[in-house]
Design a protein around this motif. Structure first.
Motif, mmCIF file in Angstrom:
data_model
loop_
_atom_site.group_PDB
_atom_site.id
_atom_site.type_symbol
_atom_site.label_atom_id
_atom_site.label_comp_id
_atom_site.label_asym_id
_atom_site.label_seq_id
_atom_site.Cartn_x
_atom_site.Cartn_y
_atom_site.Cartn_z
ATOM 1 N N UNK A 283 19.010 36.527 -11.479
ATOM 2 C CA UNK A 283 18.649 37.829 -11.112
ATOM 3 C C UNK A 283 17.410 36.986 -10.442
ATOM 4 N N UNK A 284 16.955 36.018 -10.382
ATOM 5 C CA UNK A 284 15.856 36.215 -9.942
ATOM 6 C C UNK A 284 16.011 35.913 -8.307
ATOM 7 N N UNK A 285 17.220 35.199 -7.546
ATOM 8 C CA UNK A 285 17.954 35.209 -6.331
ATOM 9 C C UNK A 285 18.513 36.074 -5.217
ATOM 10 N N UNK A 286 19.082 36.229 -4.677
ATOM 11 C CA UNK A 286 19.645 37.488 -3.531
ATOM 12 C C UNK A 286 21.161 36.964 -3.634
ATOM 13 N N UNK A 287 21.557 35.114 -4.044
ATOM 14 C CA UNK A 287 22.728 34.753 -4.058
ATOM 15 C C UNK A 287 22.389 33.555 -4.245
ATOM 16 N N UNK A 288 24.356 33.390 -5.259
ATOM 17 C CA UNK A 288 24.383 32.340 -5.379
ATOM 18 C C UNK A 288 25.572 32.120 -5.137
ATOM 19 N N UNK A 289 26.286 30.986 -5.375
ATOM 20 C CA UNK A 289 27.321 29.752 -5.225
ATOM 21 C C UNK A 289 28.099 28.711 -5.578
ATOM 22 N N UNK A 290 28.821 28.187 -5.631
ATOM 23 C CA UNK A 290 29.079 27.346 -6.229
ATOM 24 C C UNK A 290 30.477 26.022 -4.485
ATOM 25 N N UNK A 291 29.434 25.440 -4.178
ATOM 26 C CA UNK A 291 31.376 24.858 -3.644
ATOM 27 C C UNK A 291 31.199 23.216 -3.881
ATOM 28 N N UNK A 292 32.592 22.568 -3.650
ATOM 29 C CA UNK A 292 33.652 21.946 -4.424
ATOM 30 C C UNK A 292 33.302 21.271 -3.415
ATOM 31 N N UNK A 294 35.140 16.215 -2.747
ATOM 32 C CA UNK A 294 36.060 15.396 -3.288
ATOM 33 C C UNK A 294 34.817 14.888 -4.303
ATOM 34 N N UNK A 295 33.930 14.920 -4.163
ATOM 35 C CA UNK A 295 32.127 13.113 -4.837
ATOM 36 C C UNK A 295 32.344 15.068 -6.126
ATOM 37 N N UNK A 296 32.361 15.726 -5.651
ATOM 38 C CA UNK A 296 32.235 17.325 -6.799
ATOM 39 C C UNK A 296 31.419 18.167 -7.126
ATOM 40 N N UNK A 297 30.938 18.711 -7.184
ATOM 41 C CA UNK A 297 30.269 20.204 -6.851
ATOM 42 C C UNK A 297 28.218 20.656 -6.376
ATOM 43 N N UNK A 298 28.419 21.572 -5.444
ATOM 44 C CA UNK A 298 27.284 21.888 -4.801
ATOM 45 C C UNK A 298 26.891 23.646 -5.685
ATOM 46 N N UNK A 299 25.703 23.541 -6.199
ATOM 47 C CA UNK A 299 25.282 25.585 -6.893
ATOM 48 C C UNK A 299 24.094 25.152 -5.664
ATOM 49 N N UNK A 300 24.624 26.343 -4.945
ATOM 50 C CA UNK A 300 23.429 27.223 -3.830
ATOM 51 C C UNK A 300 22.643 28.503 -4.004
ATOM 52 N N UNK A 301 21.453 28.632 -3.857
ATOM 53 C CA UNK A 301 20.741 29.880 -4.192
ATOM 54 C C UNK A 301 20.605 30.038 -2.624
ATOM 55 N N UNK A 302 20.423 31.288 -2.433
ATOM 56 C CA UNK A 302 19.316 32.157 -2.141
ATOM 57 C C UNK A 302 18.207 32.912 -2.045
ATOM 58 N N UNK A 303 16.902 33.033 -1.461
ATOM 59 C CA UNK A 303 16.765 33.849 -1.596
ATOM 60 C C UNK A 303 15.366 34.219 -0.454
ATOM 61 N N UNK A 304 15.384 35.755 0.100
ATOM 62 C CA UNK A 304 14.853 36.331 1.209
ATOM 63 C C UNK A 304 13.563 35.443 1.098
ATOM 64 N N UNK A 305 12.946 35.154 2.113
ATOM 65 C CA UNK A 305 11.616 35.035 3.429
ATOM 66 C C UNK A 305 10.777 35.841 2.840
ATOM 67 N N UNK A 306 9.454 35.711 2.488
ATOM 68 C CA UNK A 306 8.893 36.779 2.687
ATOM 69 C C UNK A 306 8.209 37.632 4.098
ATOM 70 N N UNK A 307 7.460 38.697 3.854
ATOM 71 C CA UNK A 307 7.351 38.587 5.803
ATOM 72 C C UNK A 307 6.536 38.441 6.053
ATOM 73 N N UNK A 308 6.492 37.995 7.640
ATOM 74 C CA UNK A 308 5.421 37.114 7.987
ATOM 75 C C UNK A 308 3.883 38.449 8.378
ATOM 76 N N UNK A 309 2.794 36.903 8.158
ATOM 77 C CA UNK A 309 1.765 37.910 8.032
ATOM 78 C C UNK A 309 1.425 38.784 9.516
ATOM 79 N N UNK A 310 1.069 39.905 9.410
ATOM 80 C CA UNK A 310 0.704 40.933 10.362
ATOM 81 C C UNK A 310 -0.492 40.633 11.027
#
Length: 310
Positions: A283-292, A294-310
């Motif tokens: 709910x808090x992130x835009x995307x998430x997933x799991x990458x496997x 040989x040594x184990x796994x990585x759980x990753x998430x993506x969040x959008x960056x805030x717009x640059x100040x104008x």
């Protein structure tokens, strides 16, 4: 081909190794062929449109500069180094999709920053009266010492290899990509011992780094995400976990551990005391997933960056 492209996009989101993606596409083609054979009353033309398709799948990591590729009967890609040397990447060919017989293999190499990776179909080399050797030589020439925008490079390749006023018999596709490297200051990584204080330490490190990057508005959410992912590693894995933050077009939070246990998003009952962690992450992130690996796994998430100040 539309169904294969949609399937490839879906498989790409699973972060599978290139040879696994190709193998699953191969299984899909076999199923499609069986479906067409059953429903098309022996329409072999329809089956031939599916069986024998070629594919090349590549994944490039802009942090490690590592590129992994696998192919199913597709022409070998070309790699152009920054100094202009063009080489053919002789990765294992594998059979075209749906034919079976041999396993698919992943080929890995390091690509220096500014390298060109060129992918193309057979039609590009066979357009000039089938003289593949001459066409491949011209392609090497066009890809040496490329400095202009890649769109111009593609136009130069097409003009050099395709006869004017000649309609090619086979479909032609050309893709040229230039590698970039993510600056080290945009990546932060820490190894955390899996102990009771690991989640709290992850929150501290995350908040400090996002403040340093000028992203304090993302600190609260990312702290929760990092804390939940590290807590899951503490519960289900052994050995240290690695927390990594990556700032690109979005903010990526990764937690790697030695476990191959697959995290699943589930609906917790009102009487459950736990089970809502991944739901909150989703709910808090835009995307998430799991990458496997040989040594184990990585759980990753993506969040959008805030717009640059104008």
């Amino acid at each position: 081909m539309g169904r294969l492209r949609a399937s490839a996009r879906t498989l790409a989101s699973l972060d599978l190794e290139p040879d696994e993606v190709i193998a699953r596409l191969d299984d899909l083609v076999s199923l499609l062929a069986a479906e067409l054979e059953a429903n098309a009353e022996g329409n072999h033309a329809a089956i031939e449109q599916v069986v024998g398709a070629t594919c090349l799948y590549a994944v490039y990591d802009p942090i490690s500069q590592r590129c992994s590729l696998a192919r199913a009967g597709h022409p070998a890609p070309l790699m152009s180094s920054p100094d202009g040397e063009v080489t053919v990447l002789e990765l294992p060919a594998g059979p075209p999709l749906g034919l079976g017989g041999l396993p698919f293999e992943t080929y890995e190499l390091d690509l220096p920053e500014g390298s060109l990776l060129t992918l193309y179909t057979n039609g590009l080399l066979e357009a000039r009266n089938g003289n593949v050797d001459a066409a491949l030589k011209d392609l090497h020439t066009c890809l040496g010492y490329v400095t202009e925008p890649l769109e111009q490079t593609c136009h130069a390749v097409v003009e050099a290899l395709l006869p004017k006023d000649h309609r090619p018999i086979d479909d032609i596709a050309l893709l040229v990509a230039r590698t970039r490297v993510l600056p080290p200051e945009n990546v932060a990584s820490w190894q955390l011992p899996l102990e009771a204080t690991a989640a709290a330490r992850a929150r501290e490190l995350t908040a400090a780094k996002l403040t340093e990057w000028g992203l304090p508005e993302l600190a609260f959410t990312t702290e929760l995400v990092a804390s939940e992912l590290v807590t899951n590693a503490y519960r289900y894995a052994t050995g240290p976990a690695t927390l990594r933050l990556i700032r690109t077009h979005c903010l990526i939070c990764e937690v790697s551990d030695s476990s191959h246990t697959s995290p699943h998003l589930r609906r917790a009952l009102s009487t459950d005391e736990g089970g809502r962690g991944l739901f909150l992450v989703a709910q808090l992130t835009e995307r998430w997933g799991t990458r496997y690996t040989h040594e184990g796994k990585t759980v990753w998430t993506e969040q959008p960056l805030p717009p640059p100040p104008t």
